[in-house]
Write a protein that holds these residues in place. Structure first.
Motif, PDB file in Angstrom:
ATOM      1  N   VAL A 197       0.880  -1.170   0.000  1.00 16.45           N
ATOM      2  CA  VAL A 197       0.000   0.000   0.000  1.00 16.45           C
ATOM      3  C   VAL A 197       0.916   1.219   0.000  1.00 16.45           C
ATOM      4  CG1 VAL A 197      -1.807   1.281   1.218  1.00 16.45           C
ATOM      5  CG2 VAL A 197      -1.789  -1.234   1.283  1.00 16.45           C
ATOM      6  N   TYR A 198       0.987   1.905  -1.118  1.00 16.56           N
ATOM      7  CA  TYR A 198       1.871   3.062  -1.235  1.00 16.56           C
ATOM      8  C   TYR A 198       1.212   4.305  -0.642  1.00 16.56           C
ATOM      9  CZ  TYR A 198       5.104   0.506  -4.269  1.00 16.56           C
ATOM     10  OH  TYR A 198       6.023  -0.403  -4.774  1.00 16.56           O
ATOM     11  N   GLY A 199       2.030   5.174  -0.066  1.00  8.25           N
ATOM     12  CA  GLY A 199       1.526   6.398   0.540  1.00  8.25           C
ATOM     13  C   GLY A 199       0.945   6.125   1.911  1.00  8.25           C
ATOM     14  N   GLY A 200       0.085   7.019   2.365  1.00  7.81           N
ATOM     15  CA  GLY A 200      -0.529   6.849   3.680  1.00  7.81           C
ATOM     16  C   GLY A 200       0.436   7.161   4.796  1.00  7.81           C
ATOM     17  N   GLU A 201       0.059   6.783   6.015  1.00  7.94           N
ATOM     18  CA  GLU A 201       0.855   7.108   7.195  1.00  7.94           C
ATOM     19  C   GLU A 201       2.236   6.468   7.145  1.00  7.94           C
ATOM     20  OE1 GLU A 201       0.569   6.776  12.091  1.00  7.94           O
ATOM     21  OE2 GLU A 201      -1.139   6.216  10.840  1.00  7.94           O
ATOM     22  N   ALA A 202       2.308   5.203   6.707  1.00  8.06           N
ATOM     23  CA  ALA A 202       3.606   4.520   6.661  1.00  8.06           C
ATOM     24  C   ALA A 202       4.457   5.005   5.495  1.00  8.06           C
ATOM     25  CB  ALA A 202       3.403   3.012   6.568  1.00  8.06           C
ATOM     26  N   GLY A 203       3.803   5.515   4.445  1.00  7.81           N
ATOM     27  CA  GLY A 203       4.527   5.991   3.268  1.00  7.81           C
ATOM     28  C   GLY A 203       4.649   7.493   3.237  1.00  7.81           C
ATOM     29  N   VAL A 227       6.296   7.765  -9.176  1.00  2.00           N
ATOM     30  CA  VAL A 227       7.249   7.147  -8.249  1.00  2.00           C
ATOM     31  C   VAL A 227       6.826   5.710  -7.950  1.00  2.00           C
ATOM     32  CG1 VAL A 227       8.177   7.190  -5.898  1.00  2.00           C
ATOM     33  CG2 VAL A 227       7.991   9.318  -7.207  1.00  2.00           C
ATOM     34  N   VAL A 228       5.554   5.516  -7.680  1.00  2.00           N
ATOM     35  CA  VAL A 228       5.040   4.173  -7.392  1.00  2.00           C
ATOM     36  C   VAL A 228       5.274   3.243  -8.577  1.00  2.00           C
ATOM     37  CG1 VAL A 228       2.954   2.819  -6.976  1.00  2.00           C
ATOM     38  CG2 VAL A 228       3.350   4.944  -5.696  1.00  2.00           C
ATOM     39  N   ALA A 229       4.934   3.712  -9.769  1.00  2.00           N
ATOM     40  CA  ALA A 229       5.076   2.875 -10.961  1.00  2.00           C
ATOM     41  C   ALA A 229       6.536   2.494 -11.200  1.00  2.00           C
ATOM     42  CB  ALA A 229       4.510   3.602 -12.179  1.00  2.00           C
ATOM     43  N   LEU A 230       7.456   3.445 -11.017  1.00  2.00           N
ATOM     44  CA  LEU A 230       8.874   3.167 -11.227  1.00  2.00           C
ATOM     45  C   LEU A 230       9.398   2.217 -10.166  1.00  2.00           C
ATOM     46  CD1 LEU A 230      11.453   3.694 -12.804  1.00  2.00           C
ATOM     47  CD2 LEU A 230      11.820   5.752 -11.425  1.00  2.00           C
ATOM     48  N   HIS A 231       9.036   2.443  -8.909  1.00  2.00           N
ATOM     49  CA  HIS A 231       9.474   1.571  -7.816  1.00  2.00           C
ATOM     50  C   HIS A 231       8.985   0.149  -8.028  1.00  2.00           C
ATOM     51  CE1 HIS A 231       9.380  -0.110  -3.660  1.00  2.00           C
ATOM     52  NE2 HIS A 231      10.506   0.548  -3.545  1.00  2.00           N
ATOM     53  N   ALA A 232       7.746  -0.001  -8.489  1.00  2.00           N
ATOM     54  CA  ALA A 232       7.150  -1.329  -8.664  1.00  2.00           C
ATOM     55  C   ALA A 232       7.578  -1.992  -9.973  1.00  2.00           C
ATOM     56  CB  ALA A 232       5.632  -1.228  -8.600  1.00  2.00           C
ATOM     57  N   SER A 233       8.271  -1.252 -10.846  1.00  2.00           N
ATOM     58  CA  SER A 233       8.663  -1.820 -12.136  1.00  2.00           C
ATOM     59  C   SER A 233       9.942  -2.648 -12.042  1.00  2.00           C
ATOM     60  CB  SER A 233       8.881  -0.690 -13.155  1.00  2.00           C
ATOM     61  OG  SER A 233      10.055   0.064 -12.847  1.00  2.00           O
ATOM     62  N   GLY A 252      18.731 -14.217   1.743  1.00  2.00           N
ATOM     63  CA  GLY A 252      19.706 -13.635   0.842  1.00  2.00           C
ATOM     64  C   GLY A 252      19.711 -14.348  -0.492  1.00  2.00           C
ATOM     65  N   GLY A 253      19.748 -13.565  -1.579  1.00  2.00           N
ATOM     66  CA  GLY A 253      19.725 -14.126  -2.927  1.00  2.00           C
ATOM     67  C   GLY A 253      18.343 -14.180  -3.537  1.00  2.00           C
ATOM     68  N   ASP A 254      17.286 -14.021  -2.728  1.00  2.00           N
ATOM     69  CA  ASP A 254      15.927 -14.015  -3.258  1.00  2.00           C
ATOM     70  C   ASP A 254      15.701 -12.808  -4.157  1.00  2.00           C
ATOM     71  OD1 ASP A 254      15.356 -16.298  -1.847  1.00  2.00           O
ATOM     72  OD2 ASP A 254      13.958 -15.367  -0.436  1.00  2.00           O
ATOM     73  N   ARG A 255      14.709 -12.917  -5.039  1.00  2.00           N
ATOM     74  CA  ARG A 255      14.295 -11.821  -5.914  1.00  2.00           C
ATOM     75  C   ARG A 255      12.918 -11.342  -5.472  1.00  2.00           C
ATOM     76  NH1 ARG A 255      18.571 -10.209  -9.356  1.00  2.00           N
ATOM     77  NH2 ARG A 255      19.857 -12.038  -9.686  1.00  2.00           N
ATOM     78  N   VAL A 256      12.726 -10.024  -5.530  1.00  2.00           N
ATOM     79  CA  VAL A 256      11.489  -9.425  -5.032  1.00  2.00           C
ATOM     80  C   VAL A 256      10.935  -8.441  -6.055  1.00  2.00           C
ATOM     81  CG1 VAL A 256      10.517  -7.853  -3.296  1.00  2.00           C
ATOM     82  CG2 VAL A 256      12.092  -9.668  -2.596  1.00  2.00           C
ATOM     83  N   ARG A 257       9.631  -8.513  -6.282  1.00  2.00           N
ATOM     84  CA  ARG A 257       8.900  -7.475  -7.011  1.00  2.00           C
ATOM     85  C   ARG A 257       7.790  -6.964  -6.104  1.00  2.00           C
ATOM     86  NH1 ARG A 257       9.526  -6.112 -12.146  1.00  2.00           N
ATOM     87  NH2 ARG A 257      10.866  -7.382 -13.505  1.00  2.00           N
ATOM     88  N   PHE A 258       7.458  -5.688  -6.248  1.00  2.00           N
ATOM     89  CA  PHE A 258       6.401  -5.089  -5.446  1.00  2.00           C
ATOM     90  C   PHE A 258       5.143  -4.905  -6.294  1.00  2.00           C
ATOM     91  CE2 PHE A 258      10.304  -3.462  -3.305  1.00  2.00           C
ATOM     92  CZ  PHE A 258      10.104  -4.093  -2.087  1.00  2.00           C
ATOM     93  N   ARG A 259       4.003  -5.229  -5.701  1.00  2.00           N
ATOM     94  CA  ARG A 259       2.717  -5.081  -6.385  1.00  2.00           C
ATOM     95  C   ARG A 259       1.870  -4.048  -5.654  1.00  2.00           C
ATOM     96  NH1 ARG A 259      -2.541  -7.389  -5.971  1.00  2.00           N
ATOM     97  NH2 ARG A 259      -1.880  -8.720  -4.216  1.00  2.00           N
ATOM     98  N   PRO A 260       1.588  -2.900  -6.283  1.00  2.00           N
ATOM     99  CA  PRO A 260       0.749  -1.898  -5.615  1.00  2.00           C
ATOM    100  C   PRO A 260      -0.662  -2.447  -5.375  1.00  2.00           C
ATOM    101  CG  PRO A 260       1.907  -0.951  -7.506  1.00  2.00           C
ATOM    102  CD  PRO A 260       2.074  -2.434  -7.596  1.00  2.00           C
ATOM    103  N   VAL A 261      -1.176  -2.251  -4.163  1.00  2.00           N
ATOM    104  CA  VAL A 261      -2.548  -2.649  -3.833  1.00  2.00           C
ATOM    105  C   VAL A 261      -3.233  -1.467  -3.156  1.00  2.00           C
ATOM    106  CG1 VAL A 261      -1.943  -5.085  -3.607  1.00  2.00           C
ATOM    107  CG2 VAL A 261      -1.912  -3.616  -1.584  1.00  2.00           C
ATOM    108  N   SER A 262      -4.554  -1.492  -3.168  1.00  2.00           N
ATOM    109  CA  SER A 262      -5.318  -0.432  -2.512  1.00  2.00           C
ATOM    110  C   SER A 262      -5.269  -0.603  -1.001  1.00  2.00           C
ATOM    111  CB  SER A 262      -6.776  -0.483  -2.978  1.00  2.00           C
ATOM    112  OG  SER A 262      -7.389  -1.693  -2.531  1.00  2.00           O
TER     113      SER A 262
END
Length: 254
Positions: free
Chosen positions: A109-115, A132-138, A220-230
């Motif tokens: 969840v991008y933005g909000g109190e934590a973001g 910013v969200v789109a680039l970070h999640a790409s 360590g060594g894992d790969r991560v992608r971020f998925r924006p959610v509401s």
């Protein structure tokens, strides 16, 4: 400043030159390079896999990091010089560190109190928050190491345009699950605590849960992608996590 490296010993097969730095009388740091990059980091985990597979008596703990492997040992069971000789003689099978990666998709969840830094970063970069969200999640990120707090994931692969210095004055409390930017690194906070990183969102997943059989979600060594959610979907996932339901897993299990 580049670290001062000790005189090298003979390298293990299939690895860069190994440099042994004694750390007191019960640990040795094995340096595999003086830069932070994916190839050096993969070699660190390849060496950790090989040491673990060798089952050398006297080793207490392996601590892999960006470019070095710290080995804690019991000097009553093995001498430091003997341990270095054993390590230098290891042969690796097909660079285990290059194939160990699991791939994860982490909801955020991008933005909000934590973001709370999302808008400021967008303004500083001449972008909208959505850009910013789109680039970070790409991007696809590599977990270079776990450290600082239990389960805290240091991530490489942050797009250069999002590189942002840390705060001059750290915040005293940042929530668990916060998604951070610190210089050229990205991160996932594992527990609540102080931090000088910039934060742009929060995942409802628990990257550290001492009640799980495997307390750390990422390795360590894992790969991560971020998925924006509401915010609504994030709250739903958080509720399921609170009940102990497993709501995500690696796409390519190790």
């Amino acid at each position: 400043m580049a670290p001062v490296l000790a005189s090298p010993r003979p390298p293990a097969a299939d690895l860069p030159s190994l440099h042994f730095l004694p750390c007191g009388d019960c640990a040795v740091s094995i340096q595999l390079g003086d830069t932070v990059d994916a190839e050096v980091n993969a070699s660190v985990y390849a060496l950790a896999d090989a040491v673990e597979a060798a089952q050398i008596d006297g080793i207490v703990e392996l601590v892999p990091s960006y470019r070095a492997l710290l080995i804690r040992y019991d000097p009553a069971r093995i001498r430091g010089a003997d341990l270095e000789t054993r390590i230098a003689g290891l042969r690796l099978a097909a660079r285990a560190g290059a194939t160990r990666a699991r791939r994860w998709t982490i909801p955020v969840v991008y933005g909000g109190e934590a973001g709370q830094d999302l808008d400021a970063i967008a303004q500083d970069k001449g972008m909208t928050a959505a850009e910013v969200v789109a680039l970070h999640a790409s991007a696809e990120y590599r977990v270079f190491m776990i450290g600082f707090t239990p389960g805290f994931a240091y991530l490489g692969g942050l797009p250069e345009r999002l590189h942002t210095p840390r705060l001059q004055k750290p915040r005293q409390l940042v929530p668990a699950g916060s998604i951070g930017i610190g210089g050229q690194q990205a991160s996932i906070n594992s527990v609540a605590g102080p931090s000088g990183w910039r934060f742009i969102g929060q995942t409802p997943l628990l990257t550290f849960d001492p009640g799980r059989a495997a307390p750390f979600l990422l390795s360590g060594g894992d790969r991560v992608r971020f998925r924006p959610v509401s915010a609504e979907e994030g709250a739903e996932i958080a509720a399921r996590v609170a009940t102990g339901e497993i709501v995500t897993g690696p796409e390519d299990p190790a």
